[in-house]
Design an enzyme around this catalytic site. Structure first.
Site, PDB file in Angstrom:
ATOM      1  N   CYS A 108     -89.951   0.914  13.932  1.00  0.00           N
ATOM      2  CA  CYS A 108     -89.039   2.069  13.599  1.00  0.00           C
ATOM      3  C   CYS A 108     -89.804   3.238  14.279  1.00  0.00           C
ATOM      4  O   CYS A 108     -90.637   3.944  13.894  1.00  0.00           O
ATOM      5  CB  CYS A 108     -89.160   2.282  12.038  1.00  0.00           C
ATOM      6  SG  CYS A 108     -88.138   3.881  11.590  1.00  0.00           S
ATOM      7  N   CYS A 111     -89.802   6.622  11.652  1.00  0.00           N
ATOM      8  CA  CYS A 111     -90.680   6.603  10.614  1.00  0.00           C
ATOM      9  C   CYS A 111     -91.210   5.498  10.302  1.00  0.00           C
ATOM     10  O   CYS A 111     -92.070   4.980  11.249  1.00  0.00           O
ATOM     11  CB  CYS A 111     -90.026   7.358   9.367  1.00  0.00           C
ATOM     12  SG  CYS A 111     -88.123   6.742   9.180  1.00  0.00           S
ATOM     13  N   SER A 112     -90.740   4.978   9.136  1.00  0.00           N
ATOM     14  CA  SER A 112     -91.500   3.467   8.992  1.00  0.00           C
ATOM     15  C   SER A 112     -90.652   2.518   8.316  1.00  0.00           C
ATOM     16  O   SER A 112     -91.092   1.810   7.450  1.00  0.00           O
ATOM     17  CB  SER A 112     -92.681   3.774   8.132  1.00  0.00           C
ATOM     18  OG  SER A 112     -92.165   4.427   7.015  1.00  0.00           O
ATOM     19  N   CYS A 113     -89.354   2.331   8.620  1.00  0.00           N
ATOM     20  CA  CYS A 113     -88.333   1.334   8.065  1.00  0.00           C
ATOM     21  C   CYS A 113     -88.828   0.242   8.279  1.00  0.00           C
ATOM     22  O   CYS A 113     -89.239  -0.137   9.459  1.00  0.00           O
ATOM     23  CB  CYS A 113     -87.170   1.695   8.771  1.00  0.00           C
ATOM     24  SG  CYS A 113     -86.245   3.572   8.338  1.00  0.00           S
TER      25      CYS A 113
END
Ligand code: FE
Length: 207
Positions: A108, A111-113
């Site tokens: 991602c 961010c951090s999906c």
């Protein structure tokens, strides 16, 4: 990051829950009931072992059941739900298949999906700015650092997860795994293989 941006897909963290967890942890630590490294150990086990168990079951089913695999590649959300896995951060899943010619990896960039229902919580490195940037710019180098050396003829595809779509890699079934049960196969499926920075484990020789 500004609020309300296009990528603002993370539901607001549940402040109550987060605070309670912190408070509980602080209390247990202060009472000497747990040690910080124990907390970290638990987090690590969850991250590496327990979280990705569901994903491993999905992969193993796809390896043994061609019809399931077809459904999985066509509509991952529905096929994953067939096995009972669904929920937050897994509403719109896409599964991409590794083959002899194509290697997929997920990231991602913003961010951090991450697909929680099948992989649990993302590892720290997945959230790091370095991985997020480099996975796109120099995926082969990143893969090499993870110990995965790919032939030049293999095409690397990098999939950028978002609120709308969360990817999971269907790793290749390892050679020598013929005749293994679905349950045994699931144990060969690592978290990293489903992120695409590793491969499924080779089966151990029969003792
Ligand atoms: Fe994200």
């Amino acid at each position: 990051m500004k609020k309300g941006n296009a990528h603002g897909h993370h539901p607001q963290p549940l402040p109550d829950v987060a605070l309670r967890v912190k408070a509980l942890e602080a209390l247990l630590l202060s009472k000497g009931l747990i040690a910080t490294d124990a907390v970290e150990k638990v987090a690590e086990v969850y991250e590496k072992e327990i979280g990705p168990l569901n994903g491993a079951k999905v992969v193993a089913r796809a390896w043994v059941d061609p019809a399931y695999k077809e459904r999985l590649l066509k509509d991952a959300t529905a096929a994953i739900a067939e096995l009972g896995f669904s929920g937050m951060q897994g509403e719109h899943m896409v599964v991409v298949e590794n083959t002899e010619k194509v290697h997929n990896m997920i990231v991602c960039t913003l961010c951090s999906c991450y697909p929680w229902p099948v992989l649990g919580l993302p590892p720290v490195w997945y959230k790091s700015p370095a991985y997020r940037a480099r996975a796109v710019i120099e995926p082969r180098t990143v893969l090499r650092e993870f110990g995965l050396e790919l032939e030049d003829s293999v095409e690397v595809r990098v999939w950028d997860s978002s609120a709308e779509l969360r990817y999971m890699v269907l790793p290749r079934r390892p050679p020598g795994s013929q005749g293994m049960t679905e349950q045994q196969l699931a144990r060969l499926v690592t978290r990293d293989s489903m992120i695409g920075v590793g491969e499924a484990k080779a089966p151990r020789k029969a003792r």
